[in-house]
Design a protein around this motif. Structure first.
Motif, PDB file in Angstrom:
ATOM      1  N   VAL A 148     128.487  49.710 148.286  1.00 40.70           N
ATOM      2  CA  VAL A 148     128.801  50.903 149.172  1.00 40.70           C
ATOM      3  C   VAL A 148     128.781  52.334 148.356  1.00 40.70           C
ATOM      4  O   VAL A 148     128.619  53.511 149.103  1.00 40.70           O
ATOM      5  CB  VAL A 148     130.457  50.728 149.683  1.00 40.70           C
ATOM      6  N   GLU A 205     125.989  57.420 145.610  1.00 39.44           N
ATOM      7  CA  GLU A 205     126.957  58.489 146.263  1.00 39.44           C
ATOM      8  C   GLU A 205     127.461  59.646 145.309  1.00 39.44           C
ATOM      9  O   GLU A 205     127.673  59.442 144.003  1.00 39.44           O
ATOM     10  CB  GLU A 205     128.132  57.694 147.171  1.00 39.44           C
ATOM     11  N   LEU A 250     135.596  60.359 151.763  1.00 39.96           N
ATOM     12  CA  LEU A 250     134.554  59.751 152.554  1.00 39.96           C
ATOM     13  C   LEU A 250     134.332  58.124 152.120  1.00 39.96           C
ATOM     14  O   LEU A 250     133.920  57.359 152.721  1.00 39.96           O
ATOM     15  CB  LEU A 250     133.334  60.716 152.309  1.00 39.96           C
ATOM     16  N   LEU A 251     134.172  57.887 150.985  1.00 43.66           N
ATOM     17  CA  LEU A 251     134.016  56.839 149.956  1.00 43.66           C
ATOM     18  C   LEU A 251     134.956  55.891 150.228  1.00 43.66           C
ATOM     19  O   LEU A 251     134.748  54.698 150.532  1.00 43.66           O
ATOM     20  CB  LEU A 251     133.612  57.097 148.574  1.00 43.66           C
ATOM     21  N   GLN A 294     136.767  55.701 152.968  1.00 41.45           N
ATOM     22  CA  GLN A 294     136.707  55.382 154.491  1.00 41.45           C
ATOM     23  C   GLN A 294     135.707  54.487 154.456  1.00 41.45           C
ATOM     24  O   GLN A 294     135.671  53.579 155.160  1.00 41.45           O
ATOM     25  CB  GLN A 294     136.765  56.684 155.318  1.00 41.45           C
ATOM     26  N   LYS A 295     134.540  54.509 153.809  1.00 40.25           N
ATOM     27  CA  LYS A 295     133.246  53.834 153.796  1.00 40.25           C
ATOM     28  C   LYS A 295     133.684  52.251 153.231  1.00 40.25           C
ATOM     29  O   LYS A 295     133.484  51.096 153.985  1.00 40.25           O
ATOM     30  CB  LYS A 295     132.035  54.281 153.118  1.00 40.25           C
ATOM     31  N   MET A 296     134.428  52.229 152.329  1.00 42.15           N
ATOM     32  CA  MET A 296     134.944  51.065 151.575  1.00 42.15           C
ATOM     33  C   MET A 296     135.821  50.260 152.233  1.00 42.15           C
ATOM     34  O   MET A 296     135.511  49.034 152.828  1.00 42.15           O
ATOM     35  CB  MET A 296     135.428  51.405 150.438  1.00 42.15           C
ATOM     36  N   TYR A 297     136.584  51.001 153.338  1.00 37.60           N
ATOM     37  CA  TYR A 297     137.596  50.292 154.149  1.00 37.60           C
ATOM     38  C   TYR A 297     136.808  49.828 155.262  1.00 37.60           C
ATOM     39  O   TYR A 297     137.186  48.704 155.641  1.00 37.60           O
ATOM     40  CB  TYR A 297     138.673  51.398 154.539  1.00 37.60           C
ATOM     41  N   TRP A 298     136.202  50.883 156.230  1.00 37.38           N
ATOM     42  CA  TRP A 298     135.437  50.284 157.421  1.00 37.38           C
ATOM     43  C   TRP A 298     134.544  49.242 157.160  1.00 37.38           C
ATOM     44  O   TRP A 298     134.151  48.315 158.190  1.00 37.38           O
ATOM     45  CB  TRP A 298     135.157  51.486 158.174  1.00 37.38           C
ATOM     46  N   ARG A 299     133.820  49.142 156.247  1.00 36.18           N
ATOM     47  CA  ARG A 299     132.684  48.102 155.961  1.00 36.18           C
ATOM     48  C   ARG A 299     133.364  46.850 155.586  1.00 36.18           C
ATOM     49  O   ARG A 299     132.545  45.913 155.556  1.00 36.18           O
ATOM     50  CB  ARG A 299     131.832  48.691 154.897  1.00 36.18           C
TER      51      ARG A 299
END
Length: 390
Positions: A68, A72, A79-80, A82-87
């Motif tokens: 992820v 980046e 932002l990162l 949220q990406k780690m959490y939602w993925r």
């Protein structure tokens, strides 16, 4: 600036045997996360794993979360996160995955501070340049009797600590005590002995200072309520995590029945929304998240501000390595509602043996916030190599 590598560093150190109400510890371990960038700036964080096999966290960091992050911008921290959490939300919004997200988040803040030439506390908005601390110790141990506990507490006082926390609750005779289901019941004590331990520490402390006791969620609700009068008479001020934090109704009953003793918790809870739900239910008096488990600096910042909104003080749990303690110091220094930070006083090489310069404090054990960029610590990598397992 781009992220080019995310790796886990596992460490293990054989420690003197000690135990709390639930477990026996014979070795300390830590899982650091190392994030490298194409500009040569490296960030270090810590994922607090609560004794789970380090190899599991290594694969979560390197196989599940690292993809992820590669390529980046490491300064896009929210932002990162949220990406780690939602993925990974189906399997990772609580538990070990969130612990690993926490470690990565700390490393990203370390990078941001180094890139900006500022300590993390300044980036967060410094409130105080030093943080009050309480001595965290008082564990059970082989051959350690009441006199041994007294000597230990006297040592904390000589160092300058006013507030002290000990462990209680290792009482298998109590119906429903979770120690019955753990791997071992070595050096357990009867309930009456624990009350004597509290009273003995209070006598040494005198009327000054706050005395805390941690049950590590081992007791059932009914036993906590029955013990409330004894706790009060023995001189207890704080009671930490007496039952599982998921038992909100039980916590509410305990909070009403503690007779002026503050209910503290919960190091094992994770995520701002979960803490807000607990605060809405008034399930604790003092909020106690862990930066390496609860969501990292980013999420604990939200938890601390939410606690302020509920007019509750915050006291960060910190029982890890030097990286964990440094991150906790920076975070605690940014909160106007910081009550005190946990300062572990057990011999712990992971905290005291891996730095070139130790943490500094005044004569009253208020810890100064590191002033170098990022986490502000200088790691002794030669010492790390001695206890590194991968």
């Amino acid at each position: 600036m781009k992220i080019v590598s995310v790796k886990a560093i596992g460490m293990r150190w054989q420690c003197p045997v000690m135990s709390d109400a639930m477990s026996v510890c014979k070795a300390r371990q830590a899982l650091w996360v190392k994030v490298e960038t194409d500009k040569g700036i490296i960030g270090i964080g810590e994922a607090f794993c609560y004794g789970s096999p380090l190899i599991i966290a290594k694969y979560i960091v390197e196989e599940q979360l690292a993809p992820v992050l590669i390529n980046e911008d490491p300064t896009d921290i929210e932002l990162l996160w949220q990406k780690m959490y939602w993925r990974n939300v189906p399997n990772g919004r609580t538990g070990l995955v969130m612990g690993c997200i926490s470690g990565i988040d700390i490393a990203l803040w370390d990078i941001l501070g180094k890139a900006a030439g500022m300590p993390i506390s300044k980036l967060l908005g410094l409130h105080s340049d030093k943080v009050p601390a309480y001595a965290s110790g008082g564990f059970y141990a082989p051959g350690k009797d009441l006199d041994g506990l007294k000597r230990e507490v006297e040592g904390y006082q000589k160092k300058g600590y006013a507030d002290i926390k000990i462990k209680i609750g290792r009482n298998p005779e109590l119906l429903g005590n979770a120690v019955r289901y753990t791997a071992g019941t070595d050096f357990t004590v009867r309930y009456e002995e624990d009350i004597k331990r509290i009273a003995a520490v209070r006598k040494i402390m005198g009327k000054e200072g706050r005395l805390a006791a941690d049950i590590n969620a081992a007791w059932p609700v009914e036993e906590v309520l029955r013990a409330s009068a004894d706790f009060c008479e023995a001189g207890l001020n704080w009671l930490e995590e007496p039952i599982l934090f998921e038992d909100v109704e039980g916590l509410k009953k305990i909070g009403k029945g503690l007779l002026g003793i503050s209910l503290v918790g919960y190091e094992t809870a994770q995520g701002c929304k979960n803490y807000v739900n607990l605060m809405k239910q008034n399930a604790m008096d003092i909020v106690q998240p862990d930066v390496g488990w609860g969501g990292g600096i980013s999420e604990l910042r939200k938890i601390g501000l939410a606690a302020q909104g509920f007019s509750k003080p915050i006291s960060l749990h910190s029982f890890g390595s030097a990286v964990h303690f440094a991150a906790s110091l920076h975070l605690a220094a940014s909160f106007p509602n910081t009550e005190a930070i946990e300062s572990e006083e057990n011999h712990n090489f992971l905290k005291t043996g891996v730095l070139k310069t130790p943490f500094e404090h005044d004569e009253h054990m208020n810890f100064y916030v590191p002033q170098l960029p990022g986490l502000g610590i200088e790691i002794d990598w030669d010492s790390v190599e001695k206890i590194k397992v991968f």
